[in-house]
Motif scaffolding. Sequence first.
Motif, PDB file in Angstrom:
ATOM      1  N   ARG A  51      -2.007   6.030  -2.863  1.00 26.29           N
ATOM      2  CA  ARG A  51      -2.905   5.224  -3.683  1.00 26.29           C
ATOM      3  C   ARG A  51      -4.291   5.070  -3.086  1.00 26.29           C
ATOM      4  N   LEU A  52      -4.406   5.156  -1.752  1.00 25.10           N
ATOM      5  CA  LEU A  52      -5.734   4.999  -1.170  1.00 25.10           C
ATOM      6  C   LEU A  52      -6.648   6.138  -1.610  1.00 25.10           C
ATOM      7  N   ALA A  55      -9.569   0.662  -3.447  1.00 31.27           N
ATOM      8  CA  ALA A  55      -8.458   1.452  -3.999  1.00 31.27           C
ATOM      9  C   ALA A  55      -7.618   0.655  -4.978  1.00 31.27           C
ATOM     10  N   VAL A  56      -7.658  -0.668  -4.852  1.00 34.20           N
ATOM     11  CA  VAL A  56      -6.806  -1.464  -5.732  1.00 34.20           C
ATOM     12  C   VAL A  56      -7.622  -2.293  -6.726  1.00 34.20           C
ATOM     13  N   GLU A  70      -5.228  -6.057   1.556  1.00 36.69           N
ATOM     14  CA  GLU A  70      -3.775  -5.841   1.596  1.00 36.69           C
ATOM     15  C   GLU A  70      -3.373  -4.374   1.535  1.00 36.69           C
ATOM     16  N   GLU A  71      -4.130  -3.563   0.778  1.00 37.84           N
ATOM     17  CA  GLU A  71      -3.662  -2.175   0.631  1.00 37.84           C
ATOM     18  C   GLU A  71      -3.696  -1.436   1.967  1.00 37.84           C
ATOM     19  N   LEU A  72      -4.577  -1.879   2.883  1.00 38.34           N
ATOM     20  CA  LEU A  72      -4.630  -1.247   4.202  1.00 38.34           C
ATOM     21  C   LEU A  72      -3.468  -1.717   5.067  1.00 38.34           C
ATOM     22  N   LEU A 121      -0.687  -2.705   3.968  1.00 37.37           N
ATOM     23  CA  LEU A 121       0.518  -2.113   3.387  1.00 37.37           C
ATOM     24  C   LEU A 121       0.683  -0.642   3.757  1.00 37.37           C
ATOM     25  N   TYR A 174      -7.114   7.178   6.815  1.00 41.10           N
ATOM     26  CA  TYR A 174      -5.801   7.049   6.183  1.00 41.10           C
ATOM     27  C   TYR A 174      -5.503   8.262   5.309  1.00 41.10           C
ATOM     28  N   TYR A 206     -11.620   4.652   3.894  1.00 35.58           N
ATOM     29  CA  TYR A 206     -10.269   5.177   3.757  1.00 35.58           C
ATOM     30  C   TYR A 206     -10.055   6.543   4.401  1.00 35.58           C
ATOM     31  N   ARG A 231     -10.508  -7.441  -3.035  1.00 36.93           N
ATOM     32  CA  ARG A 231      -9.677  -6.489  -2.284  1.00 36.93           C
ATOM     33  C   ARG A 231     -10.418  -5.184  -2.080  1.00 36.93           C
ATOM     34  N   GLY A 232      -9.723  -4.249  -1.435  1.00 36.32           N
ATOM     35  CA  GLY A 232     -10.316  -2.944  -1.177  1.00 36.32           C
ATOM     36  C   GLY A 232     -10.495  -2.159  -2.464  1.00 36.32           C
ATOM     37  N   TYR A 255       4.269   0.734   4.859  1.00 35.36           N
ATOM     38  CA  TYR A 255       4.983   1.815   4.164  1.00 35.36           C
ATOM     39  C   TYR A 255       5.282   2.958   5.119  1.00 35.36           C
ATOM     40  N   ASP A 256       4.326   3.258   5.999  1.00 38.68           N
ATOM     41  CA  ASP A 256       4.570   4.303   6.985  1.00 38.68           C
ATOM     42  C   ASP A 256       5.777   3.934   7.843  1.00 38.68           C
ATOM     43  N   THR A 277      -0.509  -1.538  13.946  1.00 40.16           N
ATOM     44  CA  THR A 277      -1.750  -1.347  13.197  1.00 40.16           C
ATOM     45  C   THR A 277      -1.833  -2.356  12.059  1.00 40.16           C
ATOM     46  N   LEU A 282      -4.586  -5.325  11.378  1.00 45.88           N
ATOM     47  CA  LEU A 282      -5.351  -5.404  10.131  1.00 45.88           C
ATOM     48  C   LEU A 282      -5.150  -6.757   9.457  1.00 45.88           C
TER      49      LEU A 282
END
Lengths: 454, 626
Positions: free
Chosen positions: B435-436, B91-92, A416-418, A420, B551, B548, B88-89, A424-425, A405, A409
Amino acid sequence: MQLADTIVALSTPPGRSGIGVIRLSGPRSLEIARAIVCDEQFTPEPNHARLQTVYDLESRDALDRALITYFKAPHSFTGEDVIELSCHGSPVLLRRLIDLVLTLDARLAGPGEFTLRALSNGRINLSQAEAVRDLINAQTESAIKQAARQLRGELSNYLQPIKDALLDIIVPLESSLEFVEDDLPDVAVGRITQSLSELTEKVERLTATFRAGHLLKDGLKVTLAGRPNVGKSSVFNSLLSSERAIVTDVPGTTRDSLSEVVSIEGIPVLLVDTAGVRTTEDKVENLGVERTRRAIADSDLILVILDGSEPLTVEDKEVLAEVGDLPHLLAVNKSDLESFSLNGLLAEASVPVIPISAKTGAGLDELRGAILKPFAEGGARDAGLLITDARHHDLLRRTQGALQTSALLLEQRASEELVLAGLYDALRFLGQITGETTTEDILSQIFATFCIGK
Amino acid sequence: MSFDEIFDVIIIGAGHAGCEAASAAARLGAETALVTINLDLIGQMSCNPAIGGIAKGHLVREMDALGGVMGRVIDRTGIQFRLLNRSRGPAVQAPRAQADRSLYRTEMRRTLEATTNLHLRQGMVVDLIIKNGQVCGVELQDTRRLGAKGVVIATGTFLNGLIHTGRRTHTAGRAGEPASIELAESLKRLGFPVGRLKTGTPPRLDGRTIDWDAFEPQYADERPVPFSFATDRIEQPQVTCHIGYTTNAVHDAIRANLHESPLYSGKIKGIGPRYCPSIEDKVVKFAEKDRHQLFLEPEGHTTNEVYLNGFSTSLPAELQQELVRMIPGLEEARIIRPGYAIEYDFVDPRELTPSLETVRFRGLFHAGQINGTTGYEEAGCQGLIAGINAALFVQGREPLRLRREESYIGVLIDDLITHGVDEPYRIFTSRAEYRLALRYDTADARLTPHGRELGLVGDSDWDRFNHRRDRLARLRETLENTRLKRSDAAYSSLSRILGVDLGESVTLAQLALRPNVRPDLIERLLPAEIRAEASLDDLQSALADLLYSGYIDSHKATLDRLHQHDSLRLPPDFDFRAISGLSHEMVERLERARPQTFGHVRRIPGMTPAALSTLLVQLNLRQRAA
């Protein structure tokens, strides 16, 4: 830091055997050993076996000459003081000794409690704890090798560089998010994509070994079927005489008198001989038939035995109809006889047909090969590290999924947060194998499957 | 016991933690005294005149949503607003603002003085008055004694503060202000485990001596994003910051003079933050870099002082002047205040409960740098929680404890009390597992109901919250239910722009999740009445929810699994000492808390995952044996 109490259990399977090992763990272990050898000064050198007479404290009689080994905390399996008593394997003697120890302020160990203490004291990690369970339940030499490998921490060791590489990917992505105002080099998306795909491949390869590993651990169930007098029992016996399994009597496994474990190429195969499949009015025989049908339905493979010295009978055809589309092989017995023929089966059958002679042993090797062929490509005997545990397999599959996944992405240039979140998972899943990010329910699952005194 | 004055709650220190604590306690109805050494320096920004940034901006939003004051004050005094991580998204992303240092102080003091029940007192606290394991007041240097059942210590860098410049040291709380030495000794006497940390600050320059053209300008956002949900627009005129770089010549000169640095001569024992290193650290630890970035940040509309961000140093003042002049564009620059390093005492935060009360003394709370954190935002949010809980304690109400899953504030406090600190603690978004789900634009949904329930959120703010919540709900529903069909006029042009076939029909939500679809495109497709009531901010929030949601659902599943054993009961006679694998520290914590369920065990401050697993296994074994 130690538990206040000391636990004891028989470490070898119950029943008559050459030797029986009683294991004690806890702060009173050495004291208890002193009491039963009737020597208050008894202080054996750690890790060395000492031959000692053990006494019945009530009658003052000598009970046995036993080998006593002292493992001093924290350098023992559990991390506590451990005493191992190797005695002669009489169930009566062993029972008496354990009863004695119980009067000396020890208590009987709960299921998996030795391993639990080892885990609690940081002597082993979660995947090693699972390996202990596998080692004890292992039925063939290859399966023992696998469990021993895992016990030595090889799975954790194998996963460590994968985790490290994962961190190498996470670090630049994470810092680009957290330190936007700093003068950081641009994230090398190309390099990250490359190492992510290498990483995923490694995990994929390890995950794929489960097919062979699963066989090694859980083995195959092969049921012999055929009408009476085709030589089923002779075939059964000749397959057995080749290579007996190391452990043939595993307590807790329900088996009727007509089943045995053999090792074929290191894979444990449970052979089940059955009553003939024949419909009769006889109630007793009907029960047997019912059992046969269940055994057939429950098998990984059915070995249909036919008599090649005669043409196929109605009963033979009934057996073949019973087996139907279930995975099966045809073994045509009595190839040593002049009247032997394959009865045109070779042309008709859609499954392998193997001529054998239970009497001379001819064709048996081919038969063994044919039994394994559909299951173990390449053979498992000399394979490297294999995944044998279904939980590990599941976690690795999830790791793989999370990595894929993230790779997707990354390719889509998602934020990046997606990317990541998946990485992390993956880290979390890997951590569940090595026990570093253990969740409580895994532990309770593991210890629920342990037998006493391991 | 006789007191000169009696309050419900006393806050020691009027920095960013103290101001939040005092405001919250007073607004919850507690008679509150805010005691500070110098009333003219309330809300002083000792270091960088800026608030917010990634994760820190989230904290300010969360404080605001709960009913804190920092967000409102910076919105009125910020002179350069920027939303970080705009590409960025959501969330950040987080807002950051340069403050006018002096305006910020004035506005904070005005805010506090306008607060009912809040009493400012000047004086230095030298001792805590403790009776029967409970705090009951403080003693001042001028011998006044103030009584209160709740006390919050928010003393920042003042506890045993020691300033270093070159080889010279002097005791101070901040440059030019006295350190709080007797209180530090008092805390040690009371048995608190005390450690030493270090932080630093760069020189301030005279703006008239800077060659501004040599630097690259960094402009404020055209559409500033405020911190407070209550702020409609930013009124302060916006200024420009500038970016420059050091050179190898500067680095060589620093390296040649390292023996003058108290950091490298071994004089400084305290541990500094790794993510905010001094320029000495930068050139030593990253010797391969041939330049380091610097920011020239104006300190306000009415001053020439410029903050040289990125050049924190404790080298001797005269050397600082020489080094600054080696930087391109600063050849003529003059230092107004030299940079310095400061060492100070902190108390191990593992002494605290999730409400920031000390386990040692009931009614005593710690907030801010005393707990080993760094940053105004980190301090402020602890002050808010400590102030709220001090008032709740005095009123006999249940404490407010925020969870990791619902807020960065919860993450920060849980980290502190669970793990303690070995360097000054700063918040990062990566510290939050979820964090999301902790976006800056959802802080109101997450925390305003808590604030309202406590009594910190007033009627007009509550109305605003409800309106926004309802607008967002309608917007989300519209996005999910509005379909574009092949026969619609907009469909074919949209399909052409995107270069793909969109199927027989497509919802706005599905459309929004396609790559290359920007919010303004979706906005144009909204029904007129929704378009009229929803702002672009609203739309971005609703779209972020969509982005989000998958997730966040999987996170929720993980959470539910993690908490599935919470109802498991512990026998009343459970002997923690008999469990191997539990450290002395864990046993002590457990015996102090006397938990009744596993859920309670899980929430005991400082329990490690390993200890939790061990306990859980033991509980299961016992249950099976029973």
